[in-house]
Scaffold this motif. Structure first.
Motif, PDB file in Angstrom:
ATOM      1  N   ALA A 117      23.495  27.300  -2.164  1.00  0.00           N
ATOM      2  CA  ALA A 117      22.271  28.073  -2.388  1.00  0.00           C
ATOM      3  C   ALA A 117      21.167  27.666  -1.429  1.00  0.00           C
ATOM      4  CB  ALA A 117      21.816  27.912  -3.839  1.00  0.00           C
ATOM      5  N   GLY A 165      23.583  39.824  -3.974  1.00  0.00           N
ATOM      6  CA  GLY A 165      23.420  38.376  -4.027  1.00  0.00           C
ATOM      7  C   GLY A 165      23.988  37.777  -5.302  1.00  0.00           C
ATOM      8  N   PHE A 216      27.263  35.325  -4.382  1.00  0.00           N
ATOM      9  CA  PHE A 216      27.061  33.880  -4.435  1.00  0.00           C
ATOM     10  C   PHE A 216      28.167  33.146  -5.193  1.00  0.00           C
ATOM     11  CE2 PHE A 216      22.917  32.096  -2.892  1.00  0.00           C
ATOM     12  CZ  PHE A 216      22.603  33.169  -2.074  1.00  0.00           C
ATOM     13  N   THR A 263      30.601  30.349  -3.566  1.00  0.00           N
ATOM     14  CA  THR A 263      30.651  29.023  -4.174  1.00  0.00           C
ATOM     15  C   THR A 263      32.087  28.587  -4.437  1.00  0.00           C
ATOM     16  OG1 THR A 263      28.483  29.357  -5.206  1.00  0.00           O
ATOM     17  CG2 THR A 263      29.883  27.632  -6.136  1.00  0.00           C
ATOM     18  N   SER A 284      25.436  29.486  -9.728  1.00  0.00           N
ATOM     19  CA  SER A 284      25.425  30.314  -8.516  1.00  0.00           C
ATOM     20  C   SER A 284      24.957  31.732  -8.815  1.00  0.00           C
ATOM     21  CB  SER A 284      26.822  30.331  -7.877  1.00  0.00           C
ATOM     22  OG  SER A 284      27.766  30.957  -8.712  1.00  0.00           O
ATOM     23  N   GLY A 336      21.769  33.106  -6.820  1.00  0.00           N
ATOM     24  CA  GLY A 336      21.841  34.354  -6.054  1.00  0.00           C
ATOM     25  C   GLY A 336      20.740  35.316  -6.442  1.00  0.00           C
TER      26      GLY A 336
END
Length: 249
Positions: A94, A140, A144, A148, A194, A198
């Motif tokens: 991140a 996003g 994300f 991850t 995550s 995001g």
């Protein structure tokens, strides 16, 4: 100062509410969503590869140094796996993507705002919340966690490779011990972080870009604000989400 802070929080909340209210229009804007999903996810893989690889290497090195005399070397994979999945992969991913994705979105939207391109969209009856902001935020949120997972895999593999080269730990011993002590909440907890990260990065980038004014200087300020506030929010939410998920243990 406090009044400005609360006013900013209120404006951000209203902005996010308008963006989320456009989710039913996602199918109509699926092409823009796919473009942003590729930019945020696929185009960031090489950067995440480098970050996760060296994170895995230094994690293995520090795990041996800090646990020397306390934890058997063949059990270090347990410590490496849990720390990578719960904390290192989601947080470092991140923070790295804040500089790449967040700054890029803020600069793009900020430039569109100061050059009156967003005003032109509105004059053509195109809602910027539907066309610009909502696809980026959802992309996003969904990209994300996938990035991850990639960072988890790269980091753990590189940690094993270093352990094998330096300490002769066989891959079966390394991964079998990790599997024996694996708890699904370790992985899901990191992925939950995550999702939140995001959302924070993309929503902050869209918000600061939309509030941009003052030409090139304003774009620079919007980009800086996005990176700074997103980084701080990530660290704050890291604790809050971790407390919510693991505070009862």
């Amino acid at each position: 100062m406090s009044s400005n802070l609360f006013a900013g929080i209120g404006e951000y909340t209203i902005f996010v509410g308008k963006c989320l209210g456009k989710i039913p229009s996602l199918f109509k804007r699926y092409q823009e969503f796919l473009i942003q999903f590729k930019r945020i996810g696929f185009d960031s893989l090489f950067l995440i590869l480098l970050t996760a690889a060296f994170t895995g290497l230094v994690t293995a090195l520090q795990a041996v140094y800090q646990s020397k005399g306390y934890v058997p070397v063949n059990l270090l994979s347990v410590l490496i796996g849990k720390s990578t999945m719960i904390e290192l992969a989601p947080v470092l991913t991140a923070l790295v993507l804040t500089g790449k994705v967040g700054a890029s979105i803020a600069a793009e939207i900020g430039t569109m705002r100061v050059s009156e391109q967003i005003d032109a969209l509105e004059s053509m009856n195109i809602d910027p919340y539907e066309f610009l902001y909502m696809p980026r935020i959802l992309a996003g949120v969904l990209a994300f966690p996938l990035v991850t997972v990639f960072a988890n895999a790269v980091g753990i593999i590189c940690a094993w490779y270093f352990s094998w080269l330096r300490y002769g730990i066989h891959y079966y011993t390394f991964f079998n011990n990790m599997r024996s002590y694996f708890i699904p909440s370790d992985l899901w907890g990191g992925l939950a972080k995550s999702f939140v990260f995001g959302f924070i990065i993309t929503s902050f980038a869209c918000y600061h870009g939309d509030r941009c004014f003052g030409g090139a200087e304003g774009v620079g300020k919007a980009t800086t604000s996005t990176v700074v506030y997103s980084s701080v929010a990530i660290l704050v939410m890291d604790f809050i989400v971790a407390w919510f998920l693991f505070g009862g243990y």
